[in-house]
Design an enzyme around this catalytic site. Sequence first.
Site, PDB file in Angstrom:
ATOM      1  CB  THR A 175      -1.109  -0.094   1.554  1.00 38.18           C
ATOM      2  OG1 THR A 175      -1.872  -1.322   1.265  1.00 38.18           O
ATOM      3  CG2 THR A 175      -1.395   1.259   1.275  1.00 38.18           C
ATOM      4  NE  ARG A 203      -9.131  -7.529   2.797  1.00 36.04           N
ATOM      5  CZ  ARG A 203      -8.214  -6.444   2.767  1.00 36.04           C
ATOM      6  NH1 ARG A 203      -7.400  -5.507   1.609  1.00 36.04           N
ATOM      7  NH2 ARG A 203      -7.144  -6.321   3.734  1.00 36.04           N
ATOM      8  N   GLY A 205      -9.751  -3.421   2.951  1.00 36.87           N
ATOM      9  CA  GLY A 205      -9.813  -3.462   4.534  1.00 36.87           C
ATOM     10  C   GLY A 205      -9.362  -2.174   4.898  1.00 36.87           C
ATOM     11  CG  ASP A 206      -5.583  -0.858   7.127  1.00 32.83           C
ATOM     12  OD1 ASP A 206      -5.783  -1.820   5.775  1.00 32.83           O
ATOM     13  OD2 ASP A 206      -4.586  -0.330   7.142  1.00 32.83           O
ATOM     14  CB  THR A 226       1.312   0.155   4.544  1.00 30.45           C
ATOM     15  OG1 THR A 226       1.351  -1.415   4.053  1.00 30.45           O
ATOM     16  CG2 THR A 226       2.264   0.218   5.255  1.00 30.45           C
ATOM     17  N   GLY A 227      -0.457  -2.302   6.390  1.00 32.99           N
ATOM     18  CA  GLY A 227      -0.110  -3.974   7.205  1.00 32.99           C
ATOM     19  C   GLY A 227      -1.089  -5.046   6.795  1.00 32.99           C
ATOM     20  N   GLY A 229      -4.828  -5.804   6.835  1.00 34.77           N
ATOM     21  CA  GLY A 229      -5.793  -4.610   7.070  1.00 34.77           C
ATOM     22  C   GLY A 229      -6.752  -5.418   8.008  1.00 34.77           C
TER      23      GLY A 229
HETATM   24  N1  ASP Z   1      -3.558  -2.685   4.921  1.00 40.73           N
HETATM   25  C1  ASP Z   1      -3.317  -3.333   3.024  1.00 40.73           C
HETATM   26  C2  ASP Z   1      -5.126  -4.118   3.463  1.00 40.73           C
HETATM   27  O1  ASP Z   1      -5.089  -4.505   3.850  1.00 40.73           O
HETATM   28  C3  ASP Z   1      -2.876  -4.007   3.097  1.00 40.73           C
HETATM   29  C4  ASP Z   1      -1.536  -3.227   2.654  1.00 40.73           C
HETATM   30  O2  ASP Z   1      -0.959  -2.326   3.006  1.00 40.73           O
HETATM   31  O3  ASP Z   1      -0.498  -4.008   2.104  1.00 40.73           O
HETATM   32  O4  ASP Z   1      -6.063  -3.544   2.171  1.00 40.73           O
END
Ligand code: ASP
Length: 317
Positions: A175, A203, A205-206, A226-227, A229
Amino acid sequence: MGKFSIAIHGGAGTITPSSMTPALEVKYKEALHQAIERGSKILASGGKALDAVQKTVEVLENTPLFNAGKGSVFTKHGMHEMDAAIMCGKTLQAGAAAGVYSIKNPVSLAREILEHSDHVFMSGYGAEDFARKQHIEFAPEDYFFDMFRYKQWCEVRDSDIFMLDHTVGDEKFGTVGAVALDMDGNLAAATSTGGMTNKNYNRIGDTPVIGAGTYANNDTCAISCTGHGEYFLRAVVAYDISCLMEYKGYSLQQACEKVVMDKLVRFGGEGGLIAVDALGNIAMPFNSEGMYRACQMSNKPPIVAIYKDEIKAVSEL
Ligand code: ASP
């Protein structure tokens, strides 16, 4: 007019020197340089934090190296579904889009929602329809095709595994995001993602969820995460940091440390974030092996880093 600060990320995860070739490392660092330069120029000439974070994220979205915009990963159905959000710390106005599939720069749609809609969050067909009316730039399906991402997906497409970006078996998150303080003292944050490889269709994410992956408030800070989610959503990471500052008087560094290195770790949530406070302090904590990141404060050269321990403290700036 005061000083400005900006920080950006291109994802966190198991990013170690051994998982990288020297040539690829140069490419990532060049891309991060190019992006931070775009934002810094806007801020140095007196531009708004909101413009700086949007334009910086657009540069990262246009780079296939990162999992956002052009470099977005494949869903379970072999498609792309992108999420993005942007927030203004002065007005607390926000715009977010989820599950868009043909918008060249999803962050520009988020900005359009912030500026020209009575809504905060739109998804799928409705978001694309709004984008069309607002003359946002679209891109054909093959614009989003990247062979590396396709191969990643082929390895897991027949399973129920949904995978974080970049490397099979490793946890990486690609991300992109930017946070900034402009010279008028206003904060802003923006984040954009393709999500996770082989994620279920629809789906979310965060990233586009205000308070989870993205948040900005002039009274406290601007955050882009980023992480994994699912964990960041349940821990309401970005707003949690802001609350620790607002209600408990934590410094930016203390609040980030508490949430990323303690709460998230106990929770099992891998990843990191970038943050800037109303005084221009920057924090870029992550509990994974590495995070593509860069930052710059007025009159100082930019700092670009990938691995752990590459920058001991941002106070070195
Ligand atoms: N946080 C993002 C998600 O879960 C993924 C990412 O940070 O690469 O969609």
